[in-house]
Structures are given as C-alpha cells and as structure tokens.
Design a protein around this motif. Structure first.
Motif, PDB file in Angstrom:
ATOM      1  N   GLN A 148       0.888  -1.144   0.170  1.00 30.49           N
ATOM      2  CA  GLN A 148      -0.023   0.002  -0.069  1.00 30.49           C
ATOM      3  C   GLN A 148       1.061   1.167   0.015  1.00 30.49           C
ATOM      4  O   GLN A 148       2.311   1.211   0.182  1.00 30.49           O
ATOM      5  N   SER A 149       0.011   2.405  -0.261  1.00 32.73           N
ATOM      6  CA  SER A 149       1.057   3.575  -0.379  1.00 32.73           C
ATOM      7  C   SER A 149       1.639   3.979   0.929  1.00 32.73           C
ATOM      8  O   SER A 149       2.533   4.645   0.907  1.00 32.73           O
ATOM      9  N   ASN A 150       1.210   3.440   2.128  1.00 29.87           N
ATOM     10  CA  ASN A 150       1.712   3.712   3.292  1.00 29.87           C
ATOM     11  C   ASN A 150       2.822   2.724   3.717  1.00 29.87           C
ATOM     12  O   ASN A 150       3.389   2.784   4.834  1.00 29.87           O
ATOM     13  N   GLY A 151       3.187   2.011   2.816  1.00 27.65           N
ATOM     14  CA  GLY A 151       4.361   0.927   3.060  1.00 27.65           C
ATOM     15  C   GLY A 151       4.140  -0.362   3.596  1.00 27.65           C
ATOM     16  O   GLY A 151       4.876  -1.005   3.791  1.00 27.65           O
ATOM     17  N   GLN A 152       2.722  -0.359   3.942  1.00 29.20           N
ATOM     18  CA  GLN A 152       2.298  -1.714   4.746  1.00 29.20           C
ATOM     19  C   GLN A 152       1.636  -2.572   3.562  1.00 29.20           C
ATOM     20  O   GLN A 152       0.831  -2.405   2.761  1.00 29.20           O
ATOM     21  N   PRO A 153       2.191  -3.938   3.291  1.00 26.27           N
ATOM     22  CA  PRO A 153       1.480  -5.018   2.635  1.00 26.27           C
ATOM     23  C   PRO A 153       0.339  -5.250   3.171  1.00 26.27           C
ATOM     24  O   PRO A 153      -0.107  -5.552   4.292  1.00 26.27           O
ATOM     25  N   GLN A 154      -0.594  -5.746   1.998  1.00 28.15           N
ATOM     26  CA  GLN A 154      -1.943  -6.280   2.490  1.00 28.15           C
ATOM     27  C   GLN A 154      -2.591  -7.185   1.530  1.00 28.15           C
ATOM     28  O   GLN A 154      -2.214  -7.220   0.581  1.00 28.15           O
ATOM     29  N   LYS A 155      -3.161  -8.343   2.213  1.00 26.23           N
ATOM     30  CA  LYS A 155      -3.473  -9.294   1.370  1.00 26.23           C
ATOM     31  C   LYS A 155      -4.787  -8.719   0.334  1.00 26.23           C
ATOM     32  O   LYS A 155      -5.404  -8.177   0.985  1.00 26.23           O
ATOM     33  N   ARG A 156      -4.724  -9.154  -0.948  1.00 24.39           N
ATOM     34  CA  ARG A 156      -5.793  -8.711  -1.822  1.00 24.39           C
ATOM     35  C   ARG A 156      -6.642  -9.902  -2.024  1.00 24.39           C
ATOM     36  O   ARG A 156      -8.143  -9.721  -2.031  1.00 24.39           O
ATOM     37  N   ARG A 157      -6.394 -10.869  -2.485  1.00 28.03           N
ATOM     38  CA  ARG A 157      -7.086 -12.115  -2.979  1.00 28.03           C
ATOM     39  C   ARG A 157      -6.310 -13.482  -3.076  1.00 28.03           C
ATOM     40  O   ARG A 157      -5.159 -13.487  -2.814  1.00 28.03           O
ATOM     41  N   THR A 158      -7.465 -14.614  -2.664  1.00 25.40           N
ATOM     42  CA  THR A 158      -6.588 -16.039  -2.755  1.00 25.40           C
ATOM     43  C   THR A 158      -6.878 -16.430  -4.279  1.00 25.40           C
ATOM     44  O   THR A 158      -7.851 -16.250  -4.712  1.00 25.40           O
ATOM     45  N   LEU A 159      -5.689 -16.900  -4.885  1.00 26.20           N
ATOM     46  CA  LEU A 159      -5.931 -17.335  -6.340  1.00 26.20           C
ATOM     47  C   LEU A 159      -5.966 -18.794  -6.270  1.00 26.20           C
ATOM     48  O   LEU A 159      -7.046 -19.252  -7.270  1.00 26.20           O
ATOM     49  N   LEU A 160      -5.619 -19.669  -5.356  1.00 29.70           N
ATOM     50  CA  LEU A 160      -5.666 -21.142  -5.351  1.00 29.70           C
ATOM     51  C   LEU A 160      -5.593 -21.628  -3.944  1.00 29.70           C
ATOM     52  O   LEU A 160      -4.642 -21.177  -3.159  1.00 29.70           O
ATOM     53  N   ASN A 161      -6.028 -22.480  -3.629  1.00 26.84           N
ATOM     54  CA  ASN A 161      -6.230 -23.319  -2.372  1.00 26.84           C
ATOM     55  C   ASN A 161      -5.863 -25.039  -2.891  1.00 26.84           C
ATOM     56  O   ASN A 161      -6.979 -25.379  -3.298  1.00 26.84           O
ATOM     57  N   ILE A 162      -4.887 -25.444  -2.566  1.00 24.61           N
ATOM     58  CA  ILE A 162      -4.612 -26.770  -3.161  1.00 24.61           C
ATOM     59  C   ILE A 162      -4.395 -27.890  -1.723  1.00 24.61           C
ATOM     60  O   ILE A 162      -3.453 -27.408  -0.976  1.00 24.61           O
ATOM     61  N   ARG A 163      -5.138 -28.830  -1.549  1.00 26.74           N
ATOM     62  CA  ARG A 163      -4.746 -29.885  -0.769  1.00 26.74           C
ATOM     63  C   ARG A 163      -3.789 -30.724  -1.176  1.00 26.74           C
ATOM     64  O   ARG A 163      -3.778 -31.244  -2.281  1.00 26.74           O
ATOM     65  N   ARG A 164      -2.974 -31.062  -0.282  1.00 24.66           N
ATOM     66  CA  ARG A 164      -1.684 -31.825  -0.459  1.00 24.66           C
ATOM     67  C   ARG A 164      -1.687 -33.123   0.448  1.00 24.66           C
ATOM     68  O   ARG A 164      -1.943 -33.225   1.439  1.00 24.66           O
ATOM     69  N   PRO A 165      -1.287 -34.183  -0.672  1.00 21.84           N
ATOM     70  CA  PRO A 165      -1.441 -35.597   0.236  1.00 21.84           C
ATOM     71  C   PRO A 165      -0.456 -35.763   1.155  1.00 21.84           C
ATOM     72  O   PRO A 165      -0.524 -36.526   2.256  1.00 21.84           O
ATOM     73  N   PHE A 166       0.787 -35.318   0.962  1.00 21.01           N
ATOM     74  CA  PHE A 166       1.762 -35.746   1.991  1.00 21.01           C
ATOM     75  C   PHE A 166       2.634 -34.360   2.279  1.00 21.01           C
ATOM     76  O   PHE A 166       2.249 -33.116   1.863  1.00 21.01           O
TER      77      PHE A 166
END
Length: 476
Positions: A148-166
């Motif tokens: 952001q313009s104040n220098g602080q990172p912020q999450k915007r959105r999730t692109l993928l959620n992947i379930r992993r077997p191991f």
C-alpha cells in the motif's frame, strides 16, 4: 569443462531457512533490493546495509516440524513459505504473490504407512488417493498481495487453495513471472512421499506434478476459492485463468528464463528419487488451457500430445527408467535396481523431454560429486565471474560423500547444449571456510538482469533449529 573458482561474500547472518532470494525495486526507489523469504514465514529486504522486515506471516504458516497431533517430528520439513514473486509492474502497482502452507490445516496424510512400489505386487503400483477431504497432509495457498501507499503490505485475494497428500514435494521458489507471457508461473511437486504413489504427475486433471501459468490480470471475483486437488473441481472463472505448461514433475526448485535473441530458454530442475538429479531446458511449448484439458477428459480423449512438456516422472527419473534400489543378498557391497513402473516407462518413453544435464547420487569420478537434492537453478548473464557468462548455475543440498557433519552443499554449472545430447557439468570451487559448521545449500537466487548470484546456506537440515542461515553473494 573449464574449472571455475568463486568467492562467497556474506551479506546477512543468523536468519531462518531462506527459501527464496530475489531482487525488486520498491515503489518510489531507484535501486534493486535483495528480498529474502524464509520457510517459517518472514520476508526481509536489504536496505542501506541493514536488514529490514518487509512482511511477517509466521502466524499464517503451518507450524513446521510437527505432526497432526502437534508433536515434534524429525525436524525436516518441506512445507512453509515456499514462493515469492513480484509482479513485472511491481514498481508501479505494488503487487506481489505468495505461496505457503496454511496454519491449522495439518491432516493425517494420505497413506498410513511408508510407501514403496513392488513390481511383483500389482496392488502397490496403482494406488488411488481416496477420501481426499480427510486423508491429506495440509493445504497450500497462492495469494495476491499489494504494497500500500503507506508502505504496509495487505492481502488482496486468494488465487488457489490446494490440498496436498503428503508433507513434501510442494516446490520451492515455486512462484516466478514469465517474461514471455507476463503470467505467474506456479511449479507444483507431485504431492510427496516417494515414487508418486498415486501417479498424480501424469494425470492431466491433477494439479500436483505440473507447471502452471496463472493469468493474474483476470479477476475471477472469487475471494476465497474452494480447497481442491483437481482442475475440474475449480470454479469455471478460475479454470479460465489457468494454463498448463508441463507435467511429469517430481519436485521443482523454480523456473529460470534466459533471453536468447527474441525468445526465451526455460530451465527447470527436477529433483530425483534414488539415482539422479536433472536439469531440463526448452524453448517452444504449447500451453494447454485447463478448460481444454477438462473438455478432453469429459469426452475421454487424449489432449494434443505435442502440447504439454512432459518430464517423464514417474516412469522416468531424468534419463533413467524409474527404479528402486535394494541390496544384493550375495554381495552387500552391490545394489540391484529393479524397474518400479515398467509400463509407464514404456508409455512415456517417446513423449518425454530429455534432460539438459544430470548429476548422480553416486559418482566415483574424481571431478564430480554424489548429490542429494537439487535446490536451485539460475542463469548467470553477468561478466564478472569469468567462464560463467551465459551458463546455468545450480546448487545441491548436501554432498553425499560428506553426509556426516560438517556437511557441505555443492555449487556447479553447465552450459547450453544445442546437439540434443546429455550435457556435462562441472563443480564450482568456493573459497569460504565454514570451519566446523555444516553448510546445506538451500536456495539460489539472482537479480533482475541475472548479473548477480545469491546463495542461501543453512547450518542444519532441521526447520526447528532457528537462525542458522547465511546469505552470500557469489563473486569472482
């Protein structure tokens, strides 16, 4: 090959396991900063000679080195913060991307016991991953963030959620932007364990074991995608953002692009199983839209075999048919190497890409080494290190001959080959004295124009041994 000697110049000491080393220019600045992502969830950058925190997501990242019950495991872990990529227009739009294993998602795993295929027992060769919603190890996420313009990172959105077997084979340095397509490239491992028990890497519907392009320009307006394992489980708007570059992946430490006139050579390393570590290169490919793969699956037709790059796993381990090693009862000094998946080796024999170079887990030649696991592949386009210009530099986790402390990783290089033959490689000699401290080479990075190389070294192979990392610049 020409012997190359380099020096290692320490930049930062006493940090946690460094998984990604990249440079970017912060908005409003004019110089490149070295960014360091650690496996536990920190991102630092080097500014004016000191180390500064860019983002700390440790609370979002799965607790490393523990099992489902929260008890400590052996301390070796391949989950965590694994990918960091800056948008090509980061200086103007502040966008960057993360791939990490999500806190609180620890499951029991997809199999209850150690897996090893047995060609004499067909029941071990074609296992299926069932009860996926309960039998899994953890969930990985790919997210878009903004500075952001104040220098602080912020999450915007999730692109993928992947379930992993191991717990293992989740990729490392797993997010990179393609200078060709300006799309985000995600490299996913085969899901883990060993020998890819469910053959996920060759299944076109499985997300595991692929190299995937994500068109981040397209907004799906889905803020929290469902947790999935297969492409056809994704909502259509997300499917439409994805194309597949390659399959047959075991585990990849990132992708590197080398400009060659008006096109790019792509380099990827595929981590081996028992015999060999391999680096592949390709120029031309035909990315396959996920929607097209799904359509082919619905009508039970084979997608265009010329379309996808295929690294051959699990039928092939680099240039070798996949085998597993057992001791010879008559001579304990020898090993036998039965084929693990003969039918799959035959099936993929003419479709797979041949490696550019390979190095072996056992190699008695005096100028070579026994490898453990490939941890980084980068092109070097600088002129400062003589005889490395235009070469492909790679790192191995730990030299096999030195499996007892103090352990040493390996730095090596190969050259671009145009004759379609398996290329040779050479060890790069270093002058740094680690004394009695172990030195696992865990990551390799470069700057924006590939004229500098950075090496991440850790003093332990355990994720819960903290602050034992050093970042070096590789210099003449």
């Amino acid at each position: 090959m020409i012997k190359v000697k380099v020096s290692l110049r320490p930049i930062v000491n006493n940090i946690n396991l460094p998984t990604v080393l990249k440079t970017a220019i912060l908005p409003g600045e004019s110089i490149e900063r070295l960014f360091i992502a650690t496996q536990v969830g920190e991102i630092f950058y080097i500014g004016n000679g000191d180390i500064r925190t860019f983002l700390d997501i440790r609370s979002r990242v799965i607790k490393l080195g523990t099992s489902e019950e929260g008890v400590s495991s052996s301390g070796y872990d391949e989950r965590g913060l694994l990918g960091l990529a800056f948008h090509p227009d980061f200086f103007h739009n502040g966008l960057f991307y993360l791939h990490y294993s999500v806190a609180g998602t620890q499951g029991p795993g997809a199999l209850s016991e150690y897996f090893k295929p047995n060609p004499c027992d067909p029941s071990t060769l074609n296992l299926r991953w069932i009860n996926r919603e309960t039998k899994y190890d953890h969930i990985d996420t790919v997210e878009e963030w903004i500075l952001q313009s104040n220098g602080q990172p912020q999450k915007r959105r999730t692109l993928l959620n992947i379930r992993r077997p191991f717990f293992n084979h989740n990729g490392v340095n797993s997010l990179n932007f393609s200078p060709e397509t300006r799309k985000l490239v995600l490299t996913t491992g085969d899901g883990g364990a060993g020998y890819d028990p469910f053959n996920l890497s060759q299944d076109d519907m499985e997300i595991a074991g692929k190299i995937i392009e994500i068109d981040v320009v397209k907004n799906t307006f889905i803020d929290n995608p469902p947790v999935v394992t297969r492409f056809n489980e994704l909502p259509v708007p997300i499917q439409e953002t994805l194309t597949v570059i390659a399959k047959g992946v075991r585990n990849i430490p990132g992708i590197s692009f080398q400009r060659f006139y008006n096109q790019y050579i792509k380099y990827v390393g595929n981590v081996g199983q028992d015999l060999v570590e391999s680096i592949f290169s390709f120029v031309h490919y035909k990315p396959m839209p996920v929607t097209q793969l799904i359509q082919s699956s619905l009508i039970r037709s084979e997608p265009d075999p010329e379309g996808l790059i295929n690294f051959g796993w699990r039928g092939w381990e680099g240039a070798f048919p996949t085998s597993f090693i057992t001791g010879c009862s008559e001579n304990l000094a020898l090993n036998e190497k039965p084929f693990a998946y003969y039918d799959e080796t035959v099936k993929t024999s003419v479709r797979r890409l041949l490696p550019l170079t390979s190095y072996f887990h056992n190699d008695s030649r005096p100028d070579k080494f026994g490898g453990t696991a490939l941890t980084g592949v980068q092109v070097y386009m600088g002129t400062g290190i003589q005889n490395l210009t235009g070469c492909v530099v790679f790192t191995d986790f730990a030299r096999k001959e030195e499996s007892r402390p103090p352990v040493r990783g390996v730095l090596a290089y190969t050259r671009l080959s145009t004759d379609c033959k398996l290329n040779d490689f050479s060890v790069i000699e270093t002058d740094y004295n680690f004394e009695s401290q172990s030195a696992y080479y865990v990551s390799l990075g470069t700057n924006m124009d590939q004229t500098r190389l950075y090496l991440g070294v850790y003093g332990s192979m355990k994720v819960n041994d903290f602050n034992q990392g050093t970042i070096f610049e590789i210099v003449p």
